[in-house]
Scaffold this active site. Sequence first.
Site, short mmCIF file in Angstrom:
data_model
loop_
_atom_site.label_atom_id
_atom_site.label_comp_id
_atom_site.label_asym_id
_atom_site.label_seq_id
_atom_site.Cartn_x
_atom_site.Cartn_y
_atom_site.Cartn_z
N LYS A 1 0.83 -1.20 0.00
CA LYS A 1 0.00 0.00 0.00
C LYS A 1 0.88 1.26 0.00
CE LYS A 1 -3.61 -0.71 2.50
NZ LYS A 1 -4.19 -0.98 3.82
N ARG B 1 -2.82 3.48 8.64
CA ARG B 1 -3.16 2.17 8.08
C ARG B 1 -1.95 1.25 8.03
NH1 ARG B 1 -7.54 2.55 3.92
NH2 ARG B 1 -8.39 4.61 4.22
N GLY C 1 -8.27 -6.68 4.76
CA GLY C 1 -9.05 -6.71 5.99
C GLY C 1 -8.35 -7.42 7.13
N MET D 1 -5.61 -6.48 8.84
CA MET D 1 -5.08 -5.66 9.93
C MET D 1 -5.90 -4.38 10.04
SD MET D 1 -1.08 -6.38 10.08
CE MET D 1 -0.77 -6.18 8.37
N ARG E 1 -4.45 -1.24 -5.54
CA ARG E 1 -3.64 -2.47 -5.51
C ARG E 1 -4.16 -3.38 -6.62
NH1 ARG E 1 -6.48 -4.13 0.10
NH2 ARG E 1 -8.53 -4.53 -0.74
N HIS F 1 -16.62 -7.25 3.17
CA HIS F 1 -15.57 -8.15 3.65
C HIS F 1 -15.83 -9.59 3.19
CE1 HIS F 1 -14.04 -10.94 6.75
NE2 HIS F 1 -12.94 -10.25 6.54
N SER G 1 8.34 -43.70 -17.03
CA SER G 1 7.21 -42.96 -16.47
C SER G 1 7.42 -42.93 -14.95
CB SER G 1 5.92 -43.68 -16.84
OG SER G 1 4.83 -43.08 -16.21
N CYS H 1 3.70 -39.53 -13.71
CA CYS H 1 2.27 -39.80 -13.59
C CYS H 1 1.82 -39.88 -12.13
CB CYS H 1 1.88 -41.05 -14.35
SG CYS H 1 2.65 -42.54 -13.69
N TYR I 1 6.66 -35.02 -20.69
CA TYR I 1 5.25 -34.78 -20.39
C TYR I 1 4.96 -34.95 -18.91
CZ TYR I 1 4.55 -39.81 -19.90
OH TYR I 1 4.61 -41.10 -19.46
#
Length: 924
Positions: free
Chosen positions: A25, A96, A105, A107, A342, A459, A811, A879, A899
């Site tokens: 912030k 703040r 929300g 703090m 933000r 909230h 595999s 896998c 893969y």
Amino acid sequence: MTETTKWVFAFDEGDGKNKKLLGGKGANLCEMTQIGLNVPPGFVITTDACLAYLETPDRQLPAGVMDQVRDQMAALERKTGKGFGNPENPLLVSVRSGSAMSMPGMMDTILNLGLNEETLQGEIKATGDDRFGYDSYRRFIQLFGKVALGVSDEAFDKEFNAVKEAAHAKQDVDLSAADLKEMSERFLKVVEEHTGKPFPADPMIQLEIAVKAVFNSWMGRRAVDYRKQFHITPEMANGTAVNICTMVFGNRGNDSATGVGFTRNPGTGENKLYGEYLINAQGEDVVAGIRTPKPLDRLTVEMPQMAEELAELRAKLETHYREVQDFEFTIERGVLYCLQTRNGKMNAHGMVRTSVEMEQEGLISKEQALQRIDPISLEQMLFPRLDPSSKVEPVAQGLPASPGAAAGIAVFDADRAHQLGHDLGQKVILVREETKPEDIHGFFASEGILTARGGKTSHAAVVARGMGKPCVAGAEGISVDVSRRVAIVGATSFKEGDTITIDGSSGRVYLGEIATVEPDFTPELSTLLQWADEVARLKVMANADTPEDARNARKYGAVGIGLARTERMFNATDRLPLVIEMIVAETPEKRDEALEALLPLQRQDFRELFEVMAPNPVTIRLLDPPIHEFLPDEHQLEQDLADLRALAGATRGMTALAGSMGLLHTPDKARDEFDAVRRVMDPMMVEEAIAKKEAMLRKVRALHETNPMLGHRGVRLGISFPEIYKMQVRAILEAAAECAQAGIEIQPQIKVPQVCTVQELKRVKVYVDEAHAEVQAKHGQPVKFKFGTMIEVVRACMRAESLAAEAEFFSFGTNDLTQAVFSFSREDAENKFLPLYNQSNVLQDNPFEVLDERGVGKLMQLAVDWGRGVRADLHVGICGEHGGHPASIAFCDQAGLDYVSCSGPRVPVARLAAAQAALKHRPQ
Ligand code: PEP
Ligand code: MG
């Protein structure tokens, strides 16, 4: 750090990129100021100051902090022309928190700091508005009292309601200046009663207490829980900054307002300003959901000039940040201020649509579009929705605040939700009048959230969206009576424990449980995943055992099946008796008979899988689990036998009794009835059943193993009972031949589980080659396939070179490999000691969920390199469950796998994660 350390930065000097030091912030406020947005002047106290403060044994601010704060306050006084503590023209500030990671929300914020009896009079004089003055004052006392001095909300609420009642006021705005004055006096008394000291009047002392309170809130329960839940480590955010900002007022009359906005709709992603505002109100009214705000569309009608300025602000924010912004604004007497911005937290729908559209608008590149989405969140888009054909009428309508449908039992407070949902594992819906940050543990434990008050940015809505949980907010038809644990909805009601369903996409609430249907891909998701496939190096296959699974996996974009577990096919009701017969067979002939019957069924299974996936690869694993898994439980068998023996005794007893009574020779009704009973309890049949069960029990006991997961399973079964693997291989190759004959292009692959030595692989290869020759001869055409091995045993990694000489592909079965590397039983660890290990940081992650790169990963890397050293084109995949986990996928990309294979619904997650993995190492 010394006294000369710079602890404090003005908004016009702080480095807007240094979130670690200034918090998200604070850094943004600096950046916003520096790009020319109308931000009220202010400054930031650094996170370093917070950490230094928390380290002091008696919680003292480090030397120099308050001096620098005083200098900054003097600068604010110069900039605003007001004085801090000056009764003539008082300067008021907000205080703040704000850490490097956004924790909405979590703090506390203090507003109107600087007010006392004298400055209040100055404020009233300066504005000529005593109602406004007292309103600000009582708000400040309450917030400061709660946040900085620890006085409970209830104590203030009691006084608040008493004044409101006495004034016959329906809403807060109906309260007069005198009412608010009385309220502030009562509030001051509340503080004195609860703290034993008068409310601090000196603004500088207020400021110091407030700064400490914000620093302390970093270690408060809410913040700590939040960090734990979202895995926010000290490397990501350490300490909170404090932002001190000149107050501007949205409650100075009808030309003032306050609101929150998203530059795009966070629920749907629609490219349209979205948000809410309240005329003549302060910011906390919007966030707390105390009054239901109006949608921003209305501003065009109520304040057209401001609506235009807001549109400009929105454009400026997006072109600068190139990201959807969630911002707070205040209009004070016709002047628009931006207080905060933000990156907007959005659900997956919002993220995906905005990614695609912002790329198309030229705001971001394709790479950025792919990188801004958390792959795991895509699972939200596959959330079930309510069956549209359901005829059930809703009982209430609220705002669609976070999409998805959820059913569960209603609970009315967060602790209870935690108890029933978290501790007892029940599905619960948290139903509240409105939620507050302290309800957070209830959110975690609930399937969904329903509130009676508050808007889409309340909230409840913001937190639920962040968690991807369905939420209906502001369902005003519902009134919640927490003490009686009941909610009244018009003429009906529901109580705690009653099942309800909420639909966060439509805002509807239903009594009972409503059926849900599976969702489809949105066009934006398809586009995004197509981009992902273009950049990804890893292919994404699916673990699928049935044609239904395979169809779904294809829908999700899988380009093949990386693992079909044949044992899952054996569990079907028409197969299980045959499988049991095969296992308990006392002679090879008997076993062959059962296998003969199974062969056509398996052939059909494989053929369907090939067809659904054509022309992509289908990798079929030969039988793996310990065979006892197909047999009845030993204790159950013993119980059944005891029951049967008792029945046999009773039958014999009855026959003897009937004989002694001459009943067996009496042609009358009683005898008929006795015969009927005897037919059911035929001694011969009972004896036969006993013999069968005894045979089964003997077999089960003979097959018993102390450590079945390390026992007679996988290829070891294939070596001991070659006919089982032979049948499976034949079924695969015959199905492949049938497909070839039908002109269907397919890629069958056979893999062998639990291999630890090349001799095992060689033996199975013999069966495969024999069957291959026979099937080709029988069908008169070539049948192509690949032969490979699972790598899930430590020795297999060590012997990768010799295995690669026989196997065309590897595999990695990382479920078993993890079990083997850690010597943690995969059946037990997760509900025995692993949670403790994770909580106490003995292990950071659950290794069955997140691939252990340093141990398991290292072995994998060796196996890949050694294997490819022998066979350069060795095809390698994974896998185990880790194949669907983004961080593990990133590792697989780095390790050079070809893969990953994961469960169907994870396929979209894996596709995006594979793209992100490729982008991470792409030269810019
Ligand atoms: C594995 O061990 O990772 C694997 C895929 O096999 P299974 O989970 O069936 O043992
Ligand atoms: Mg395995």
